[in-house]
Design a protein around this motif. Structure first.
Motif, PDB file in Angstrom:
ATOM      1  N   ASP A   9       0.835  -1.208   0.000  1.00 14.11           N
ATOM      2  CA  ASP A   9       0.000   0.000   0.000  1.00 14.11           C
ATOM      3  C   ASP A   9       0.870   1.258   0.000  1.00 14.11           C
ATOM      4  O   ASP A   9       0.596   2.209  -0.736  1.00 14.11           O
ATOM      5  CB  ASP A   9      -0.937   0.015   1.205  1.00 14.11           C
ATOM      6  CG  ASP A   9      -2.018  -1.043   1.133  1.00 14.11           C
ATOM      7  OD1 ASP A   9      -2.188  -1.676   0.063  1.00 14.11           O
ATOM      8  OD2 ASP A   9      -2.694  -1.254   2.161  1.00 14.11           O
ATOM      9  N   SER A  11       3.866   1.605  -1.124  1.00 10.95           N
ATOM     10  CA  SER A  11       4.551   1.770  -2.414  1.00 10.95           C
ATOM     11  C   SER A  11       3.636   2.381  -3.478  1.00 10.95           C
ATOM     12  O   SER A  11       4.118   2.929  -4.463  1.00 10.95           O
ATOM     13  CB  SER A  11       5.114   0.433  -2.896  1.00 10.95           C
ATOM     14  OG  SER A  11       4.097  -0.415  -3.362  1.00 10.95           O
ATOM     15  N   ASN A  12       2.329   2.302  -3.265  1.00  8.54           N
ATOM     16  CA  ASN A  12       1.363   2.810  -4.248  1.00  8.54           C
ATOM     17  C   ASN A  12       0.604   4.056  -3.795  1.00  8.54           C
ATOM     18  O   ASN A  12      -0.307   4.492  -4.485  1.00  8.54           O
ATOM     19  CB  ASN A  12       0.355   1.709  -4.592  1.00  8.54           C
ATOM     20  CG  ASN A  12       1.004   0.566  -5.325  1.00  8.54           C
ATOM     21  OD1 ASN A  12       1.645   0.760  -6.341  1.00  8.54           O
ATOM     22  ND2 ASN A  12       0.863  -0.635  -4.791  1.00  8.54           N
ATOM     23  N   THR A  13       0.977   4.615  -2.647  1.00  5.83           N
ATOM     24  CA  THR A  13       0.239   5.752  -2.098  1.00  5.83           C
ATOM     25  C   THR A  13       0.920   7.066  -2.453  1.00  5.83           C
ATOM     26  O   THR A  13       2.129   7.208  -2.322  1.00  5.83           O
ATOM     27  CB  THR A  13       0.110   5.619  -0.568  1.00  5.83           C
ATOM     28  OG1 THR A  13      -0.592   4.411  -0.273  1.00  5.83           O
ATOM     29  CG2 THR A  13      -0.657   6.792   0.022  1.00  5.83           C
ATOM     30  N   LYS A  14       0.106   8.000  -2.897  1.00  5.47           N
ATOM     31  CA  LYS A  14       0.583   9.343  -3.234  1.00  5.47           C
ATOM     32  C   LYS A  14       0.122  10.320  -2.152  1.00  5.47           C
ATOM     33  O   LYS A  14      -0.878  10.096  -1.493  1.00  5.47           O
ATOM     34  CB  LYS A  14       0.033   9.765  -4.591  1.00  5.47           C
ATOM     35  CG  LYS A  14       0.524   8.867  -5.732  1.00  5.47           C
ATOM     36  CD  LYS A  14       0.073   9.387  -7.074  1.00  5.47           C
ATOM     37  CE  LYS A  14       0.538   8.503  -8.201  1.00  5.47           C
ATOM     38  NZ  LYS A  14       1.958   8.263  -8.282  1.00  5.47           N
ATOM     39  N   ILE A  23       2.603  13.193  -5.358  1.00 10.57           N
ATOM     40  CA  ILE A  23       3.938  12.581  -5.323  1.00 10.57           C
ATOM     41  C   ILE A  23       3.857  11.300  -4.481  1.00 10.57           C
ATOM     42  O   ILE A  23       3.231  11.286  -3.422  1.00 10.57           O
ATOM     43  CB  ILE A  23       4.965  13.554  -4.695  1.00 10.57           C
ATOM     44  CG1 ILE A  23       5.018  14.870  -5.457  1.00 10.57           C
ATOM     45  CG2 ILE A  23       6.343  12.905  -4.577  1.00 10.57           C
ATOM     46  CD1 ILE A  23       5.549  14.774  -6.851  1.00 10.57           C
ATOM     47  N   ASP A  24       4.499  10.220  -4.953  1.00  7.05           N
ATOM     48  CA  ASP A  24       4.560   8.997  -4.153  1.00  7.05           C
ATOM     49  C   ASP A  24       5.165   9.325  -2.790  1.00  7.05           C
ATOM     50  O   ASP A  24       6.155  10.071  -2.711  1.00  7.05           O
ATOM     51  CB  ASP A  24       5.429   7.939  -4.834  1.00  7.05           C
ATOM     52  CG  ASP A  24       4.794   7.365  -6.092  1.00  7.05           C
ATOM     53  OD1 ASP A  24       3.553   7.434  -6.223  1.00  7.05           O
ATOM     54  OD2 ASP A  24       5.533   6.842  -6.931  1.00  7.05           O
ATOM     55  N   LEU A  25       4.589   8.767  -1.737  1.00 12.96           N
ATOM     56  CA  LEU A  25       5.083   9.053  -0.390  1.00 12.96           C
ATOM     57  C   LEU A  25       6.574   8.776  -0.268  1.00 12.96           C
ATOM     58  O   LEU A  25       7.304   9.554   0.347  1.00 12.96           O
ATOM     59  CB  LEU A  25       4.318   8.231   0.655  1.00 12.96           C
ATOM     60  CG  LEU A  25       2.840   8.561   0.849  1.00 12.96           C
ATOM     61  CD1 LEU A  25       2.264   7.718   1.984  1.00 12.96           C
ATOM     62  CD2 LEU A  25       2.608  10.029   1.102  1.00 12.96           C
ATOM     63  N   ASP A  27       8.791   9.096  -2.385  1.00 10.89           N
ATOM     64  CA  ASP A  27       9.568  10.075  -3.144  1.00 10.89           C
ATOM     65  C   ASP A  27       9.471  11.488  -2.586  1.00 10.89           C
ATOM     66  O   ASP A  27      10.045  12.424  -3.172  1.00 10.89           O
ATOM     67  CB  ASP A  27       9.133  10.065  -4.618  1.00 10.89           C
ATOM     68  CG  ASP A  27       9.494   8.763  -5.308  1.00 10.89           C
ATOM     69  OD1 ASP A  27      10.493   8.125  -4.908  1.00 10.89           O
ATOM     70  OD2 ASP A  27       8.774   8.364  -6.238  1.00 10.89           O
ATOM     71  N   GLU A  62      14.843   3.336   1.707  1.00  9.97           N
ATOM     72  CA  GLU A  62      13.696   3.625   0.835  1.00  9.97           C
ATOM     73  C   GLU A  62      13.719   2.813  -0.450  1.00  9.97           C
ATOM     74  O   GLU A  62      12.693   2.609  -1.078  1.00  9.97           O
ATOM     75  CB  GLU A  62      13.550   5.125   0.551  1.00  9.97           C
ATOM     76  CG  GLU A  62      14.714   5.750  -0.157  1.00  9.97           C
ATOM     77  CD  GLU A  62      15.734   6.398   0.766  1.00  9.97           C
ATOM     78  OE1 GLU A  62      16.371   7.352   0.326  1.00  9.97           O
ATOM     79  OE2 GLU A  62      15.913   5.954   1.902  1.00  9.97           O
ATOM     80  N   ARG A  66      10.758   1.142  -3.166  1.00  8.66           N
ATOM     81  CA  ARG A  66      10.827   1.341  -4.626  1.00  8.66           C
ATOM     82  C   ARG A  66      10.891   0.004  -5.356  1.00  8.66           C
ATOM     83  O   ARG A  66      10.324  -0.151  -6.440  1.00  8.66           O
ATOM     84  CB  ARG A  66      12.022   2.220  -4.974  1.00  8.66           C
ATOM     85  CG  ARG A  66      11.811   3.659  -4.533  1.00  8.66           C
ATOM     86  CD  ARG A  66      12.845   4.604  -5.100  1.00  8.66           C
ATOM     87  NE  ARG A  66      12.593   5.941  -4.622  1.00  8.66           N
ATOM     88  CZ  ARG A  66      13.297   6.529  -3.652  1.00  8.66           C
ATOM     89  NH1 ARG A  66      14.309   5.907  -3.085  1.00  8.66           N
ATOM     90  NH2 ARG A  66      12.993   7.753  -3.269  1.00  8.66           N
ATOM     91  N   LYS A  69       7.420  -1.375  -5.444  1.00  8.47           N
ATOM     92  CA  LYS A  69       6.651  -0.645  -6.465  1.00  8.47           C
ATOM     93  C   LYS A  69       6.992  -1.150  -7.863  1.00  8.47           C
ATOM     94  O   LYS A  69       6.111  -1.328  -8.696  1.00  8.47           O
ATOM     95  CB  LYS A  69       6.933   0.849  -6.339  1.00  8.47           C
ATOM     96  CG  LYS A  69       6.109   1.685  -7.275  1.00  8.47           C
ATOM     97  CD  LYS A  69       6.278   3.146  -6.951  1.00  8.47           C
ATOM     98  CE  LYS A  69       5.370   4.002  -7.779  1.00  8.47           C
ATOM     99  NZ  LYS A  69       3.962   3.741  -7.581  1.00  8.47           N
TER     100      LYS A  69
END
Length: 72
Positions: A9, A11-14, A23-25, A27, A62, A66, A69
């Motif tokens: 979740d 990896s897919n949450t902005k 922005i992806d969390l 990142d 991190e 990634r 993802k």
């Protein structure tokens, strides 16, 4: 396993709002995560995810999120 799903979740949450909306969390800029840590993360799942992003960035891990993802 619940922890695995949480990482998937994450990896897919902005970011849902603010200057870094969309922005992806994982990142989000480190300075923003550090600021949020000092301010206090929001309640709920988003806050838990931001807290984990803080810990991952703090420990240079991190790349693990990634990689998840990339595989999803």
């Amino acid at each position: 396993m619940q922890d695995k799903q949480f990482l998937i979740d994450l990896s897919n949450t902005k970011m849902p709002y603010g200057k870094f909306k969309g922005i992806d969390l994982i990142d989000l800029p480190e300075h923003y995560i550090v600021w949020y840590h000092a301010k206090g993360f929001p309640k709920g799942k988003l806050g838990l995810m931001l807290g984990l992003v803080y810990e991952l960035k703090l420990n240079g891990l991190e790349h693990l999120v990634r990689e998840i993802k990339r595989r999803e």
